[in-house]
Scaffold this active site. Structure first.
Site, PDB file in Angstrom:
ATOM      1  CE  LYS A  53      -1.001   0.006   4.998  1.00  0.00           C
ATOM      2  NZ  LYS A  53      -0.519   1.355   5.317  1.00  0.00           N
ATOM      3  CE  LYS A  69       3.997  -4.213   8.756  1.00  0.00           C
ATOM      4  NZ  LYS A  69       3.285  -4.985   9.772  1.00  0.00           N
ATOM      5  CG  ASP A  70       4.349   3.615   9.639  1.00  0.00           C
ATOM      6  OD1 ASP A  70       4.812   2.464   9.747  1.00  0.00           O
ATOM      7  OD2 ASP A  70       4.616   4.538  10.413  1.00  0.00           O
ATOM      8  CB  THR A  71      -1.549   6.146   7.223  1.00  0.00           C
ATOM      9  OG1 THR A  71      -2.376   5.380   8.108  1.00  0.00           O
ATOM     10  CG2 THR A  71      -2.411   6.750   6.126  1.00  0.00           C
TER      11      THR A  71
END
Length: 373
Positions: free
Chosen positions: A59, A85-87
């Site tokens: 992503k 996980k981080d955006t």
């Protein structure tokens, strides 16, 4: 004024560094690759048959829950994932299903999934590999600090900024009022209280809510603000605060866990100086489920300051029931590599599961976390 320290009040590195303006070009400058058995997930290969159908999820600049919701609608099944996980980053991780969905591969602008094969066993998630690009207006000072960090083996294992939100770091405040069973105040922190760095339209929407104009607020919030919109719709229908807060798409436990994380950070900050010289992987701190006697003296101090004496993380009204939060006091930095070039400074490293890369940048910058989260 909101306290942006989020309980992170002590640094591990004792250098008396002044704040340094450090930024990360997002999402391209923040790369996260999940680690399975100490190897990058991109190297994992499955079997021809097995209990679990395994996919690689990549992503780019999109939040975890939005992607999981889209994949659930796409496949008709909710995927199992190892971590969130981080955006605002480029991330790669494993997701898997019990049984094989019909799709092998799928791609949109901000995410894609690719079938890797089958597995009969769940995964040994050992951590994550990070590659970060750092930008500063004082490149020489940044290079010196990176050289110092490259020789550090441990840092304090705070729970990082992104657990609380980046431009709007208040998930723990929503969680606090859920914890206190103050449902309307939880909604106020979810929808109201505009933050300085938010877009002007979003600020206007939040102010409209605070003035009681729910219809205008709903009109102003873009569709991606799904939690705010769902709660506003419920309030417009005349539902009470408890019923309305249950309408959020994000699991309510996510907010309550953020408050528990904030309490852990405060506890670790109070313990920090006592822990120096005891660096190891087995130093554990515990935030209890219930704030009743007997309590550790520092936990009692925090509970009194927070006004939570007598409260518990068992909240049946919203079906949230958390355990004691037991977490290591220190996090290990593994495989640290620093690349110094005139046009960029990069650092890569591995962290054990549940540890935050932004804490490494925090040690380097000593500045406003919103610049690099």
């Amino acid at each position: 004024m909101i306290d942006l320290s989020l309980g992170l009040e002590k640094y591990y590195i004792n250098e008396e560094w002044a704040p340094l303006n450090v930024k990360i070009p997002r999402p391209d400058g923040f790369i996260v690759v999940e680690e399975i058995s100490y190897k990058p997930v991109t190297e994992w290969r499955g079997k021809d048959k097995g209990k679990y159908a395994v996919y690689l999820l990549k992503k780019i600049g999109i939040d975890h829950f939005t992607v999981i919701d889209k994949i659930t609608r796409l496949t008709g099944r909710k995927p199992i994932y190892i971590g969130i996980k981080d955006t605002n980053a480029i991330t790669q991780q494993i997701i898997y299903f019990s049984g094989k969905p019909e799709i092998d591969n799928y791609k949109e602008e901000k995410f894609e999934v690719n079938f890797l094969g089958f597995s009969d066993e769940k995964f040994n998630h050992t951590g994550n590999i990070f590659e970060l690009e750092l930008v500063s207006d004082d490149e020489n000072e940044l290079a010196k600090r990176l050289a110092t960090v490259s020789n550090v083996k441990y840092l304090f294992a705070y729970i990082g900024y992104q657990r609380f939100g980046t431009r709007r770091p208040n998930t723990h405040l929503v969680g606090k009022y859920l914890f206190l069973r103050q449902w309307c105040e939880a909604i106020n922190w979810l929808i109201g209280h505009p933050f300085e760095l938010e877009h002007e339209i979003i600020k206007e929407a939040r102010l409209a809510y605070e003035k009681g104009d729910y219809e205008k607020a709903l009109q102003l919030f873009p569709k991606k603000f799904r939690d705010e919109r769902e709660v506003l719709k419920a309030l417009i229908r005349g539902e009470d605060c408890l019923s309305a807060i249950k309408r959020v798409k994000t699991p309510l436990g996510f907010f309550v866990e953020a408050y528990q994380s904030y309490l852990f950070n405060k506890y670790l900050s109070l313990m920090a100086d006592k822990l120096r010289g005891r660096e190891a992987d087995n130093v554990i701190l515990t935030v209890p489920k219930k704030f009743v006697e007997p309590m550790d003296p520092l936990i009692r101090q925090i509970a009194i300051e927070e006004g939570i004496v007598g409260y518990s993380f068992n909240i049946p009204e919203i079906k949230v029931n958390l355990r004691d939060l037991k977490r290591q006091a220190f996090m290990r930095l593994r495989n640290v590599k620093v690349e110094l070039k005139n046009e960029s400074k990069k650092i890569s490293f591995s962290l054990d599961r549940g540890m935050y890369a932004t804490l490494v940048i925090r040690e380097i910058s000593r500045g406003d976390p919103r610049n690099f989260t």
